[in-house]
Design an enzyme around this catalytic site. Structure first.
Site, PDB file in Angstrom:
ATOM      1  N   GLU A  65       6.326  43.601   4.733  1.00 19.64           N
ATOM      2  CA  GLU A  65       6.323  42.300   5.404  1.00 19.64           C
ATOM      3  C   GLU A  65       6.670  42.481   6.881  1.00 19.64           C
ATOM      4  O   GLU A  65       7.852  42.456   7.242  1.00 19.64           O
ATOM      5  CB  GLU A  65       7.369  41.377   4.763  1.00 19.64           C
ATOM      6  CG  GLU A  65       7.070  40.999   3.340  1.00 19.64           C
ATOM      7  CD  GLU A  65       7.597  39.599   3.033  1.00 19.64           C
ATOM      8  OE1 GLU A  65       6.802  38.770   2.588  1.00 19.64           O
ATOM      9  OE2 GLU A  65       8.776  39.343   3.279  1.00 19.64           O
TER      10      GLU A  65
ATOM     11  N   ASN B 144       7.397  32.995  -2.789  1.00 18.58           N
ATOM     12  CA  ASN B 144       8.786  32.912  -2.322  1.00 18.58           C
ATOM     13  C   ASN B 144       8.995  31.552  -1.671  1.00 18.58           C
ATOM     14  O   ASN B 144       8.556  31.319  -0.550  1.00 18.58           O
ATOM     15  CB  ASN B 144       9.037  34.054  -1.313  1.00 18.58           C
ATOM     16  CG  ASN B 144      10.405  33.960  -0.661  1.00 18.58           C
ATOM     17  OD1 ASN B 144      11.278  33.221  -1.122  1.00 18.58           O
ATOM     18  ND2 ASN B 144      10.585  34.695   0.431  1.00 18.58           N
TER      19      ASN B 144
ATOM     20  N   SER C  86       2.168  35.412   6.267  1.00 17.26           N
ATOM     21  CA  SER C  86       1.068  34.480   6.541  1.00 17.26           C
ATOM     22  C   SER C  86      -0.165  34.716   5.664  1.00 17.26           C
ATOM     23  O   SER C  86      -1.301  34.577   6.135  1.00 17.26           O
ATOM     24  CB  SER C  86       0.698  34.515   8.034  1.00 17.26           C
ATOM     25  OG  SER C  86       1.805  34.100   8.819  1.00 17.26           O
TER      26      SER C  86
ATOM     27  N   LYS D 206      11.674  30.238  -0.682  1.00 22.19           N
ATOM     28  CA  LYS D 206      12.792  30.212   0.278  1.00 22.19           C
ATOM     29  C   LYS D 206      13.701  28.998  -0.028  1.00 22.19           C
ATOM     30  O   LYS D 206      13.886  28.670  -1.196  1.00 22.19           O
ATOM     31  CB  LYS D 206      12.264  30.211   1.711  1.00 22.19           C
ATOM     32  CG  LYS D 206      11.223  31.321   1.921  1.00 22.19           C
ATOM     33  CD  LYS D 206      10.853  31.561   3.341  1.00 22.19           C
ATOM     34  CE  LYS D 206       9.807  32.672   3.402  1.00 22.19           C
ATOM     35  NZ  LYS D 206       9.445  33.068   4.744  1.00 22.19           N
TER      36      LYS D 206
ATOM     37  N   GLY E 297       5.619  33.662   8.473  1.00 23.84           N
ATOM     38  CA  GLY E 297       5.703  32.259   8.893  1.00 23.84           C
ATOM     39  C   GLY E 297       5.085  31.993  10.259  1.00 23.84           C
ATOM     40  O   GLY E 297       5.276  30.921  10.826  1.00 23.84           O
TER      41      GLY E 297
ATOM     42  N   HIS F  44      14.868  40.794   2.183  1.00 31.75           N
ATOM     43  CA  HIS F  44      13.933  39.959   2.942  1.00 31.75           C
ATOM     44  C   HIS F  44      14.395  39.902   4.398  1.00 31.75           C
ATOM     45  O   HIS F  44      15.603  39.870   4.673  1.00 31.75           O
ATOM     46  CB  HIS F  44      13.866  38.551   2.338  1.00 31.75           C
ATOM     47  CG  HIS F  44      12.746  37.754   2.922  1.00 31.75           C
ATOM     48  ND1 HIS F  44      12.825  37.169   4.160  1.00 31.75           N
ATOM     49  CD2 HIS F  44      11.495  37.491   2.463  1.00 31.75           C
ATOM     50  CE1 HIS F  44      11.673  36.571   4.438  1.00 31.75           C
ATOM     51  NE2 HIS F  44      10.850  36.750   3.412  1.00 31.75           N
TER      52      HIS F  44
ATOM     53  N   GLU G   2      14.608  37.618   6.425  1.00 32.65           N
ATOM     54  CA  GLU G   2      15.484  36.495   6.772  1.00 32.65           C
ATOM     55  C   GLU G   2      16.924  36.787   6.371  1.00 32.65           C
ATOM     56  O   GLU G   2      17.867  36.272   6.983  1.00 32.65           O
ATOM     57  CB  GLU G   2      14.947  35.204   6.120  1.00 32.65           C
ATOM     58  CG  GLU G   2      13.686  34.722   6.841  1.00 32.65           C
ATOM     59  CD  GLU G   2      12.683  33.992   5.974  1.00 32.65           C
ATOM     60  OE1 GLU G   2      13.024  33.583   4.856  1.00 32.65           O
ATOM     61  OE2 GLU G   2      11.527  33.850   6.426  1.00 32.65           O
TER      62      GLU G   2
HETATM   63  P1  PGA Z   1       4.944  33.436   4.854  1.00 31.13           P
HETATM   64  O1  PGA Z   1       6.288  34.121   4.308  1.00 31.13           O
HETATM   65  O2  PGA Z   1       3.889  33.629   3.774  1.00 31.13           O
HETATM   66  O3  PGA Z   1       5.306  31.993   5.057  1.00 31.13           O
HETATM   67  O4  PGA Z   1       4.578  34.138   6.101  1.00 31.13           O
HETATM   68  C1  PGA Z   1       6.257  35.348   3.633  1.00 31.13           C
HETATM   69  C2  PGA Z   1       7.655  35.755   3.245  1.00 31.13           C
HETATM   70  O5  PGA Z   1       8.601  35.464   3.999  1.00 31.13           O
HETATM   71  O6  PGA Z   1       7.876  36.359   2.182  1.00 31.13           O
END
Ligand code: PGA
Length: 260
Positions: free
Chosen positions: A170, A12, A216, A14, A176, A100, A102
């Protein structure tokens, strides 16, 4: 007995990288890194939508799917800024990430996510449904959070469309942050998600749904998360923008798929 499913590794990106040229560079490097790979796992990337057509044209022999990071629940019409399920399908995108964290943080509700899942299924596309708690405390309330998200986002999803559902666990605190959920936390939640699914659907069908983990993930924790966490793959943010690291995680998943 649960039949093995192929790991599913999704990058992903983003709202990264900043330019098409940089996106092309990552894409070229990923494909170079995968030359000769036999492909025991399924791989997909979710780049920013405007880059997809260009990147698709540069695709080599490796089978890597393109996934969208979101989709509209409206079928068509006056919805400025939205992209529909059939528009995505018309350029070969048959799977979307929905819910997601976000996007949830920007106001997306379980009901909106549910409408997106149903819209995708309407055109026989797949949904990667993201669920996960914002934080954990000792009372275990995070299980209720995930259960509520699952039952709301799966409302009205027919059993025959379950093959078009992937659940991405998640935990928001792990996204992140550089602080992944550990393998036993992931295994415990995976089993819980499986149980919730088999409360809704026949066990045999529910057990075929891929449950992947995101938060992560990197080349150092991927193997343990697969082996001990027993997840069916990953949704990878940051590490998917680093071609070398993304390739290395894909290879870890391939090896895992080969030997278990
Ligand atoms: P990350 O993001 O691997 O940077 O933690 C995962 C995600 O948001 O799908």
């Amino acid at each position: 007995m649960k039949k093995r499913v192929r790991p599913f590794i999704v990058g992903n990106w983003k709202m990264n990288p900043a330019t098409l040229a940089r996106a092309e560079k990552i894409w070229v490097d990923v494909q170079k890194g995968l030359v000769g790979r036999k492909g025991q796992s399924d791989v997909a990337i979710a780049p920013p939508l405007p880059f997809i057509i260009d990147l698709k044209e540069m695709a080599g022999p490796q089978k890597i799917e393109f996934v969208s990071q979101d989709v509209s629940f409206h079928p068509e019409g006056a919805h400025t800024g939205e992209v529909s399920v059939s528009q995505l399908r018309s350029f070969g995108v048959k799977c979307s990430i929905v819910g997601h964290s976000e996007r949830r943080a920007d106001g997306e509700t379980d009901q909106m996510i549910n409408r997106k899942v149903l819209a995708l299924h309407e055109v026989k596309s797949s949904a990667i449904i993201c669920v996960g708690e914002k934080s954990r405390d000792s009372t275990g309330d995070y299980f209720n959070v995930v259960e509520d998200q699952l039952s709301a986002t799966l409302a009205g999803v027919k059993v025959e469309d379950l093959s078009r559902v992937i659940i991405a666990y998640e935990p928001v605190w792990a996204i992140g942050s550089g602080k992944n959920a550990n393998a036993s936390q992931v295994e415990e939640m995976k089993l819980f998600i499986q149980k919730v699914l088999s409360d809704i659907y026949p066990r045999e069908k529910a057990s075929m749904v891929r449950i992947i983990y995101g938060g992560s993930v990197n080349e150092d924790n991927a193997e343990e998360l697969l082996k001990v966490g027993t997840v069916d793959g990953f949704l990878i943010g940051g590490a998917s923008l680093d071609a070398k690291e993304f390739v290395s995680i894909i290879k870890i998943a391939d090896d895992y798929a080969r030997f278990v």
